[in-house]
Structure formats: structure tokens, C-alpha cells
Design a protein around this motif. Structure first.
Motif, PDB file in Angstrom:
ATOM      1  N   PRO A   1     -47.068  18.118 -18.821  1.00 34.54           N
ATOM      2  CA  PRO A   1     -47.699  18.373 -17.515  1.00 34.54           C
ATOM      3  C   PRO A   1     -48.549  19.641 -17.594  1.00 34.54           C
ATOM      4  CG  PRO A   1     -45.393  19.030 -17.459  1.00 34.54           C
ATOM      5  CD  PRO A   1     -45.604  18.349 -18.777  1.00 34.54           C
ATOM      6  N   PRO A   2     -49.418  19.875 -16.617  1.00 34.77           N
ATOM      7  CA  PRO A   2     -50.318  21.042 -16.688  1.00 34.77           C
ATOM      8  C   PRO A   2     -49.610  22.366 -16.911  1.00 34.77           C
ATOM      9  CG  PRO A   2     -51.014  19.557 -14.940  1.00 34.77           C
ATOM     10  CD  PRO A   2     -49.721  19.014 -15.452  1.00 34.77           C
ATOM     11  N   ALA A   3     -48.451  22.571 -16.288  1.00 37.79           N
ATOM     12  CA  ALA A   3     -47.743  23.844 -16.462  1.00 37.79           C
ATOM     13  C   ALA A   3     -47.293  24.031 -17.905  1.00 37.79           C
ATOM     14  CB  ALA A   3     -46.542  23.906 -15.518  1.00 37.79           C
ATOM     15  N   VAL A   4     -46.852  22.948 -18.552  1.00 39.36           N
ATOM     16  CA  VAL A   4     -46.431  23.028 -19.953  1.00 39.36           C
ATOM     17  C   VAL A   4     -47.627  23.263 -20.858  1.00 39.36           C
ATOM     18  CG1 VAL A   4     -45.424  21.705 -21.858  1.00 39.36           C
ATOM     19  CG2 VAL A   4     -44.337  21.684 -19.621  1.00 39.36           C
ATOM     20  N   VAL A   5     -48.742  22.603 -20.559  1.00 43.88           N
ATOM     21  CA  VAL A   5     -49.949  22.810 -21.360  1.00 43.88           C
ATOM     22  C   VAL A   5     -50.400  24.264 -21.276  1.00 43.88           C
ATOM     23  CG1 VAL A   5     -52.385  22.184 -21.597  1.00 43.88           C
ATOM     24  CG2 VAL A   5     -50.683  20.422 -21.134  1.00 43.88           C
ATOM     25  N   THR A   6     -50.305  24.860 -20.099  1.00 41.44           N
ATOM     26  CA  THR A   6     -50.656  26.273 -19.943  1.00 41.44           C
ATOM     27  C   THR A   6     -49.748  27.160 -20.790  1.00 41.44           C
ATOM     28  OG1 THR A   6     -51.454  25.876 -17.696  1.00 41.44           O
ATOM     29  CG2 THR A   6     -50.937  28.149 -18.294  1.00 41.44           C
ATOM     30  N   ALA A   7     -48.438  26.875 -20.747  1.00 42.25           N
ATOM     31  CA  ALA A   7     -47.496  27.662 -21.549  1.00 42.25           C
ATOM     32  C   ALA A   7     -47.742  27.471 -23.036  1.00 42.25           C
ATOM     33  CB  ALA A   7     -46.063  27.275 -21.189  1.00 42.25           C
ATOM     34  N   VAL A   8     -48.018  26.240 -23.448  1.00 42.79           N
ATOM     35  CA  VAL A   8     -48.311  25.960 -24.863  1.00 42.79           C
ATOM     36  C   VAL A   8     -49.566  26.710 -25.299  1.00 42.79           C
ATOM     37  CG1 VAL A   8     -49.093  24.146 -26.441  1.00 42.79           C
ATOM     38  CG2 VAL A   8     -47.119  23.747 -24.974  1.00 42.79           C
ATOM     39  N   ASN A   9     -50.575  26.744 -24.439  1.00 40.87           N
ATOM     40  CA  ASN A   9     -51.799  27.462 -24.772  1.00 40.87           C
ATOM     41  C   ASN A   9     -51.533  28.948 -24.959  1.00 40.87           C
ATOM     42  OD1 ASN A   9     -54.585  28.064 -25.091  1.00 40.87           O
ATOM     43  ND2 ASN A   9     -54.720  28.550 -22.916  1.00 40.87           N
ATOM     44  N   THR A  10     -50.728  29.533 -24.077  1.00 42.13           N
ATOM     45  CA  THR A  10     -50.416  30.964 -24.192  1.00 42.13           C
ATOM     46  C   THR A  10     -49.709  31.262 -25.507  1.00 42.13           C
ATOM     47  OG1 THR A  10     -50.252  31.158 -21.784  1.00 42.13           O
ATOM     48  CG2 THR A  10     -49.232  32.896 -23.103  1.00 42.13           C
ATOM     49  N   LEU A  11     -48.698  30.470 -25.830  1.00 43.60           N
ATOM     50  CA  LEU A  11     -47.972  30.671 -27.079  1.00 43.60           C
ATOM     51  C   LEU A  11     -48.868  30.400 -28.286  1.00 43.60           C
ATOM     52  CD1 LEU A  11     -44.555  29.002 -26.153  1.00 43.60           C
ATOM     53  CD2 LEU A  11     -45.033  31.449 -26.388  1.00 43.60           C
ATOM     54  N   ALA A  12     -49.730  29.383 -28.175  1.00 44.20           N
ATOM     55  CA  ALA A  12     -50.624  29.053 -29.290  1.00 44.20           C
ATOM     56  C   ALA A  12     -51.620  30.179 -29.545  1.00 44.20           C
ATOM     57  CB  ALA A  12     -51.363  27.750 -28.985  1.00 44.20           C
ATOM     58  N   GLN A  13     -52.170  30.770 -28.484  1.00 44.03           N
ATOM     59  CA  GLN A  13     -53.117  31.867 -28.676  1.00 44.03           C
ATOM     60  C   GLN A  13     -52.429  33.092 -29.263  1.00 44.03           C
ATOM     61  OE1 GLN A  13     -56.374  31.379 -28.347  1.00 44.03           O
ATOM     62  NE2 GLN A  13     -55.841  29.294 -27.747  1.00 44.03           N
ATOM     63  N   LEU A  14     -51.177  33.319 -28.860  1.00 45.37           N
ATOM     64  CA  LEU A  14     -50.415  34.410 -29.447  1.00 45.37           C
ATOM     65  C   LEU A  14     -50.177  34.148 -30.929  1.00 45.37           C
ATOM     66  CD1 LEU A  14     -49.043  37.058 -28.550  1.00 45.37           C
ATOM     67  CD2 LEU A  14     -46.927  35.763 -28.261  1.00 45.37           C
ATOM     68  N   GLY A  15     -49.804  32.922 -31.264  1.00 46.39           N
ATOM     69  CA  GLY A  15     -49.629  32.582 -32.670  1.00 46.39           C
ATOM     70  C   GLY A  15     -50.917  32.675 -33.451  1.00 46.39           C
ATOM     71  N   LEU A  16     -52.028  32.376 -32.795  1.00 45.52           N
ATOM     72  CA  LEU A  16     -53.313  32.408 -33.481  1.00 45.52           C
ATOM     73  C   LEU A  16     -53.688  33.822 -33.902  1.00 45.52           C
ATOM     74  CD1 LEU A  16     -55.685  30.729 -34.398  1.00 45.52           C
ATOM     75  CD2 LEU A  16     -56.710  31.006 -32.141  1.00 45.52           C
ATOM     76  N   ILE A  17     -53.456  34.803 -33.037  1.00 41.82           N
ATOM     77  CA  ILE A  17     -53.819  36.168 -33.428  1.00 41.82           C
ATOM     78  C   ILE A  17     -52.881  36.684 -34.525  1.00 41.82           C
ATOM     79  CG2 ILE A  17     -54.882  36.673 -31.194  1.00 41.82           C
ATOM     80  CD1 ILE A  17     -52.425  38.361 -30.507  1.00 41.82           C
ATOM     81  N   PHE A  18     -51.616  36.275 -34.486  1.00 38.20           N
ATOM     82  CA  PHE A  18     -50.707  36.668 -35.567  1.00 38.20           C
ATOM     83  C   PHE A  18     -51.122  36.001 -36.880  1.00 38.20           C
ATOM     84  CE2 PHE A  18     -47.280  37.309 -32.159  1.00 38.20           C
ATOM     85  CZ  PHE A  18     -47.677  38.629 -31.987  1.00 38.20           C
ATOM     86  N   PHE A  19     -51.533  34.741 -36.794  1.00 36.78           N
ATOM     87  CA  PHE A  19     -51.993  34.045 -37.998  1.00 36.78           C
ATOM     88  C   PHE A  19     -53.236  34.710 -38.576  1.00 36.78           C
ATOM     89  CE2 PHE A  19     -54.865  30.846 -39.828  1.00 36.78           C
ATOM     90  CZ  PHE A  19     -54.106  30.464 -40.915  1.00 36.78           C
ATOM     91  N   MET A  20     -54.173  35.099 -37.716  1.00 35.75           N
ATOM     92  CA  MET A  20     -55.386  35.731 -38.221  1.00 35.75           C
ATOM     93  C   MET A  20     -55.081  37.098 -38.834  1.00 35.75           C
ATOM     94  SD  MET A  20     -57.596  33.481 -37.951  1.00 35.75           S
ATOM     95  CE  MET A  20     -58.862  34.506 -38.671  1.00 35.75           C
TER      96      MET A  20
END
Length: 465
Positions: free
Chosen positions: A122-141
Motif C-alpha cells: 500500500p502507499p504507506a508501505v511504499v513510502t517507508a520502503v523508499n525511505t529505507l531504500a534511500q538510506l541504504g543507497l547512501i550507505f552503499f555509495m
């Protein structure tokens, strides 16, 4: 005897005292059960709260946190299984993880089971997934930045510089040529300059982390071919990130003066990180344990990402640069980075793949033969320009032609780095969801072709001349 008899009679005649266990039960009944029993009638005496927001909400309203706790294990399991299958097929695990992200999105799960897809994401989960994914992305970079061996880049000399620049220039030129043809149909309100520059970057990216994994799996890391490939990929990625910085500035600030200010601030930030933060960080972390080093590195990654975000470019640039300047010679930094990698690669990066998959809609291409023709042309241009340009440049600088072809196959690997670039373009509005889906297909095809391409060249190498 008299005293004994009298005492016995007294015991019989006196009332029986309760045992300790029985006493505890009686206390529980009086002080716990009775108050609980009185709660229900007392609640009934209160005023009707039927108009309150809580009672107005439907009883079946989804709890976003509970849904997230359901979605995360599904994502992790799918990425793990797909990664293992990719490994058995001779592909890097990241290919399976990318495919799993796409399959969990609207292109398959949403198509075959729309209700299940809507319930799981649902939209709320997609928002949470995006937040965690962006956090993981900066750690990955940050982790990608720590793998950049700048000394190796300097040592490889003219051959690496020449090959890497051709490896960028020819695909970039082909990307701009593609943009000229695609812009009237797929530009969708964005200026041609950012659109063309973005396609140039998308055509020229090489996935440094995936490339390193492929070389390690094949035992090529310490060979001259492996060293040259890693050096060319490092140089190419640095240049590609610089060009993407310009694209980001153009997309966020259409005013040329604002773009110049953004670029100037970016250069000042790079200088401050290299000449001020780097030595300060080395002194600060010297002698610390990994447990004390890890919070400092995490904070540094996030603050660096925040700085570039405030400048007007993507947060990953700050995280990447922080990784480049991190004092990797310190054992505590190496151990802390390994700890960060375990959480990033295991939990957060799969969420990035799924978030990418949620925005990959192959249905947007549909049955339109013209769109599929453009998609096939993008794939062909991306593979041929990268592979061919690298091979020709390496051959002209004196490298054996079979090794040149192997180097071209390696440079054609785009993988995760390409997905990072594509997500930036989609977030900035430089490309449409349709173009995004086409470029995801190009990423999958070009990355999957890396292993078979190396095997084909190896067979040619063993064949008699």
C-alpha cells in the motif's frame, strides 16, 4: 503429658490459618480479578464516542508498520532466492536481486495478482520502503567510494586514461544521438539538454561494484586484465558522477546562473572534504575501536549526503565522496565498513531493488511496436558502443585484441550503478516512467551479457589462431 494434650486440643479448637500459596490466590482474586471485572460496566457508563476519529476509522484499516513487517521478509526471501538462482546460472547475485525487485512490482505481481500486490505494497508501505531504500543507497555509495583505489588509477597511466575516456565518450555521443530521436516522443516537458545529457550518462555508466564481484568470481582480480578493468571503471564512474552532477543541477535549477552557483558550491565542497575533512577524520579515528568508529562513519555519511542535497545535487554524491576520503588504512575503519556493509547489502539494498521494481512498468511499453523498437535500439546502442568503443581503444593502445574484447565485455556491465542513475533521473523528472522501463531492460540485458561475453572471448582465446 498434660501440657501436650492441652496444646493439641488448642490446635484443634483454633481456626485453620491459610497457607502462603492460598493467601496469594486470595490476594490476586481481590486486588486483580475484581478490578478487571468492574472495568466493563464502568466503560459502559461513559458517554458515546461514536463520532470520535478513532471509532469513525474502519476496523479493517491497515497498520502500515505491521504491513511493513510483512513486506520486508517477503522482499528478503525473494531477493535471496533469486540471487541464489542467478548464482547457479553463472550470473552475479545482484542480477537475481534486480529481477526479484521487478517481479515483485506491477510488471508481474501487480499484473497477475492485483489485490495481493495492493495489500502487500500500500502507499504507506511504499513510502517507508523508499525511505529505507534511500538510506541504504547512501550507505552503499559510501562503500563504493571506499573501494575506489585512486593510487591504482594514477599508476595505470596513459592506457587506462585513454581507454576509460573512449569508454565514456563514444557511448555518451551515441546517447545524445538517441536523445535527438527520442525527445519528440519521450521528452514530456523536460528540456533537451538535461534529457540528452542524462541519456549520455546512462549509456556510459559501468557498475564498479558488480564488475569487482565478477572479476573475483572468475579469479581475474589480480590479473593485468582485472587491474585495467577496475581502473577504467573507477575513472569512468568518477567522470560519470561529475556529469550527472551537472544534469542534476540543470534539472533542479533551470536558470544558468543558478547552475553555475551549484557547480561552484560542489567544487568548494569537494575541496573542503579533501583538504580539511580528510586529515581531520584520520586524526579523529586514529586509535578508536570499530564500535566507536562506526557511529562516526554513519554520521559522516549522512551529514555529507545532507550537504550535497542542500547544495542542490543528489545526496549520493556526498556519501560517495565521504567514502573516497575515508582513511581506509585504519583497521577500525575497515572493520566498521564491513559491519555497515552487512546490514546495507542484506537488508537495505534489496529494498532499493524492490522500489525500483515498483516503478518499472513494462506495461507502459505495452504492445506498441514502435516503443519496443526504441527499446531494442537502446539496448543495441548501449551494448555495441560500450563494448566496441572500449575494445577498439584498448587495441589501439597496444593491448592484445582478445584481451581488448574481454575488457569491452567487462566495461559493458552496468548493474546496480545504472539503476542508481536511472532512479535519480526518474526522481528529477528528466525521464518518464516509460523511458525508465526501457532503460531498466537495457540494464538487465547488458549486465547479463557480461559473463557470457567473457566466456565467448575465452573460447576464442583458446581457439587456434
Amino acid at each position: 503429658m498434660l501440657d501436650t494434650g492441652v496444646a493439641a486440643d488448642a490446635v484443634r479448637d483454633s481456626p485453620q490459618r491459610p497457607r502462603p500459596a492460598l493467601r496469594a490466590v486470595l490476594v490476586g482474586l481481590v486486588l486483580v480479578v475484581v478490578p478487571l471485572a468492574l472495568i466493563v460496566p464502568l466503560l459502559g457508563l461513559g458517554p458515546d464516542g461514536g463520532d470520535s476519529p478513532a471509532s469513525a476509522a474502519p476496523a479493517s484499516a491497515a497498520d502500515p508498520f505491521a504491513r511493513l513487517l510483512v513486506a520486508l521478509p517477503v522482499v528478503l526471501a525473494a531477493c535471496y532466492l533469486a540471487g541464489r538462482l542467478a548464482r547457479r546460472a553463472g550470473q552475479p547475485e545482484v542480477i537475481g536481486e534486480i529481477v526479484a525487485g521487478v517481479l515483485l512490482g506491477p510488471s508481474l505481481l501487480g499484473l497477475l495478482w492485483p489485490a495481493g500486490f495492493a495489500w502487500l505494497f500500500p502507499p504507506a508501505v511504499v513510502t517507508a520502503v523508499n525511505t529505507l531504500a534511500q538510506l541504504g543507497l547512501i550507505f552503499f555509495m559510501y562503500l563504493v567510494g571506499t573501494e575506489m583505489n585512486l593510487d591504482s588509477v594514477r599508476r595505470r597511466g596513459l592506457v587506462a586514461a585513454t581507454v576509460s575516456q573512449v569508454n565514456l565518450a563514444l557511448p555518451a555521443l551515441c546517447g545524445i544521438a538517441l536523445a535527438l530521436g527520442m525527445y519528440p516522443s519521450f521528452g514530456e516537458g523536460v528540456g533537451f539538454v538535461p534529457f540528452g545529457l542524462f541519456l549520455a550518462v546512462a549509456m556510459s555508466v559501468t557498475a564498479f561494484p558488480v564488475l569487482a564481484r565478477i572479476l573475483a568470481d572468475r579469479g581475474l582480480t589480480e590479473t593485468p586484465l582485472g587491474a585495467l578493468a577496475l581502473t577504467c571503471a573507477a575513472i569512468g564512474d568518477v567522470v560519470a558522477w561529475c556529469v550527472l552532477t551537472v544534469v542534476t543541477a540543470l534539472a533542479r535549477n533551470g536558470d544558468p546562473s543558478a547552475v553555475i552557483v551549484t557547480i561552484a558550491l560542489t567544487l568548494a565542497f569537494v575541496a573542503a572534504m579533501v583538504f580539511a575533512v580528510r586529515p581531520l577524520l584520520a586524526r579523529l579515528l586514529s586509535g578508536l575501536t570499530p564500535a566507536a568508529t562506526l557511529p562516526i562513519l554513519l554520521g559522516g555519511v549522512m551529514l555529507s549526503a545532507l550537504a550535497t542535497n542542500e547544495i542542490g545535487i543528489h545526496p549520493i554524491f556526498g556519501a560517495f565522496l565521504f567514502g573516497v576520503i575515508a582513511p581506509r588504512a585504519l583497521p577500525s575503519v575497515t572493520e566498521a565498513s564491513h559491519r555497515m556493509q552487512s546490514v546495507t547489502v542484506t537488508l537495505l539494498l534489496p529494498l532499493f531493488f524492490v522500489y525500483t521494481g515498483l516503478h518499472t512498468r513494462f506495461g507502459l511499453i505495452g504492445t506498441d511496436a514502435r516503443r519496443w523498437a526504441w527499446c531494442a535500439l537502446i539496448v543495441a546502442v548501449a551494448v555495441l558502443s560500450k563494448w566496441g568503443g572500449t575494445a577498439v581503444a584498448a587495441r589501439l593502445t597496444g593491448t592484445d585484441w582478445r584481451e581488448s574484447l574481454s575488457l569491452g565485455a567487462l566495461m559493458n556491465c552496468r548493474g546496480l550503478t545504472e539503476l542508481v542513475v536511472l532512479n535519480i533521473g526518474l526522481q528529477l523528472g528528466v525521464i518518464s516512467p516509460t523511458v525508465f522501463s526501457m532503460l531498466v531492460i537495457m540494464t538487465l540485458v547488458s549486465t547479463i551479457a557480461t559473463g557470457p561475453g567473457l566466456s565467448l572471448v575465452a573460447r576464442l582465446r583458446r581457439a587456434p589462431a
